[in-house]
Design an enzyme around this catalytic site. Structure first.
Site, PDB file in Angstrom:
ATOM      1  N   SER A  48       0.836  -1.201   0.000  1.00 40.06           N
ATOM      2  CA  SER A  48       0.000   0.000   0.000  1.00 40.06           C
ATOM      3  C   SER A  48       0.876   1.258   0.000  1.00 40.06           C
ATOM      4  O   SER A  48       1.688   1.432  -0.904  1.00 40.06           O
ATOM      5  CB  SER A  48      -0.951  -0.044   1.204  1.00 40.06           C
ATOM      6  OG  SER A  48      -1.914   0.974   1.139  1.00 40.06           O
ATOM      7  N   ASP A 134      -9.164  -5.965  -4.665  1.00 41.48           N
ATOM      8  CA  ASP A 134      -8.635  -4.814  -3.939  1.00 41.48           C
ATOM      9  C   ASP A 134      -9.552  -3.613  -4.172  1.00 41.48           C
ATOM     10  O   ASP A 134      -9.654  -3.117  -5.296  1.00 41.48           O
ATOM     11  CB  ASP A 134      -7.219  -4.495  -4.431  1.00 41.48           C
ATOM     12  CG  ASP A 134      -6.514  -3.435  -3.596  1.00 41.48           C
ATOM     13  OD1 ASP A 134      -7.212  -2.574  -3.026  1.00 41.48           O
ATOM     14  OD2 ASP A 134      -5.276  -3.466  -3.524  1.00 41.48           O
ATOM     15  N   HIS A 166      -7.139  -5.713  -0.076  1.00 46.30           N
ATOM     16  CA  HIS A 166      -6.017  -4.796   0.102  1.00 46.30           C
ATOM     17  C   HIS A 166      -5.275  -5.211   1.366  1.00 46.30           C
ATOM     18  O   HIS A 166      -5.651  -4.842   2.481  1.00 46.30           O
ATOM     19  CB  HIS A 166      -6.532  -3.358   0.226  1.00 46.30           C
ATOM     20  CG  HIS A 166      -5.473  -2.318   0.117  1.00 46.30           C
ATOM     21  ND1 HIS A 166      -4.929  -1.933  -1.086  1.00 46.30           N
ATOM     22  CD2 HIS A 166      -4.857  -1.563   1.061  1.00 46.30           C
ATOM     23  CE1 HIS A 166      -4.036  -0.987  -0.898  1.00 46.30           C
ATOM     24  NE2 HIS A 166      -3.956  -0.743   0.408  1.00 46.30           N
TER      25      HIS A 166
END
Length: 337
Positions: A48, A134, A166
């Site tokens: 991320s 995601d 995610h």
């Protein structure tokens, strides 16, 4: 829509609880600096915001980082210095990330010496992971990151077939594959860490069944420009995993592993450092794993402890002069990388 609202409410609650606990605990007087080790090569990976930062580090310091692993993130300089544009272009994909423009910027900064020569990217092993479920980073954004590296001649591997949410996927993670939820450790029944390390290193030994090395804390303040990590939304302490062989002087490679938002020491303690599934490979393959830490900062507009991928520390956040990247590179050099 209800699921999105619930997820947003939960993330807001987690952030609020962390903020209420006060500023990060400063490094204890007993927290040492990093040890000098026999480091041969250095690599970087992240999830991320940590994935965006991993790409920034590798491109800006391509002479230092020999390979990169990008999980649930997009291309170098995706945020272009603005959180609103960054979230739209680099998250939803509703507007283009402007791949051609980013590549032109990288070439210009390379010529100006603001980042290392982009010619270094040719042949660099790049591993990218993106889940089909995601909800925060669209596949087109991840695709743009792969395209950036391919256009500069990197040797890319792209894992984009898992129904993953995610999160950081490992074989031993506690959450189902499609989950996007704290602590952002998901299990998709495969081993992306092994794939990534194999792509970087070629020959790779199987991971240890249990970790036998040492996970230690170190004073991170001393490596930050100005000696105060919190000023740049970084933690006063970081983590280091050192196998016994590396501590004894064996030649070892260094992997810098960067957590995502809501996953620093404030939110999860040492959990990412303990459960990344990199330590098990470290024990059998002479790898040292460095886990730098961010911290929340209301002053910087960073209440979720994200790495700076949009410019909250300054307009040079993706250049070699960026304070967070300089901190991590200082840590790498202190270890011998």
């Amino acid at each position: 829509m209800k699921h999105r609202s619930l997820r947003a409410a939960v993330l807001t609650l987690i952030t609020a609880l962390a903020a209420l606990s006060g500023p990060a605990t400063p490094a204890q007087a007993s927290d040492p600096g990093l040890p000098r080790l026999n480091i041969t090569d250095t690599y970087v990976t992240g999830i991320s915001s940590g994935g965006f930062m991993a790409s920034q580090l590798q491109v800006a310091y391509s002479g230092t980082f020999k390979g990169v692993g990008v999980f649930a993130a997009g291309p170098y300089y995706c945020g272009k210095g603005g959180i609103v544009e960054g979230l739209i272009a680099c998250g939803t994909g509703l507007i283009s990330t402007d791949p051609e423009g980013i590549e032109q910027i990288a070439r210009r900064w390379s010529a100006e010496g603001k980042i290392d020569p982009v010619s270094n990217l040719s042949g660099t092993p790049v591993y990218t992971y993106h889940g089909t479920k995601d909800p925060l980073v669209r596949e087109s954004v991840s695709d743009a990151g792969v395209r950036f590296y391919r256009d500069f001649g990197a040797r890319t591997a792209y894992h984009n077939s898992d129904p993953a949410g995610h999160g950081w996927p490992t074989p031993n993670a506690p959450l189902p594959c499609g989950t996007t939820f704290y602590p952002f450790l998901i299990n998709c029944g495969d081993d992306p860490q092994g794939e990534m390390l194999g792509h970087w290193l070629g020959s790779l030994k199987a991971p240890a069944a249990t970790q036998s090395g040492t996970l230690s804390r170190h004073d991170q303040d001393r490596y930050v420009p100005g000696d105060w990590a919190q000023w740049y939304s970084m933690g006063s302490s970081g983590y280091l995993y050192t196998p016994h062989s590396c501590a004894a002087g064996a030649a070892c490679k260094l992997v810098v592993a960067l957590h995502g938002c809501l996953s620093d020491d404030k939110f999860v303690g040492s959990r990412f450092a303990r459960e990344s599934h990199l330590n098990e490979y470290a024990d059998t393959n002479n790898l040292v794993i460095l886990y730098p830490q961010t911290d929340i900062s209301l002053l910087r507009g960073n209440p979720q402890g994200c790495w700076d991928w949009w410019g909250y520390t300054g307009s040079d956040y993706a250049q070699k002069s960026a304070p967070q990247m300089r901190t991590i590179v200082n840590e790498v050099h202190a270890l011998g990388g």
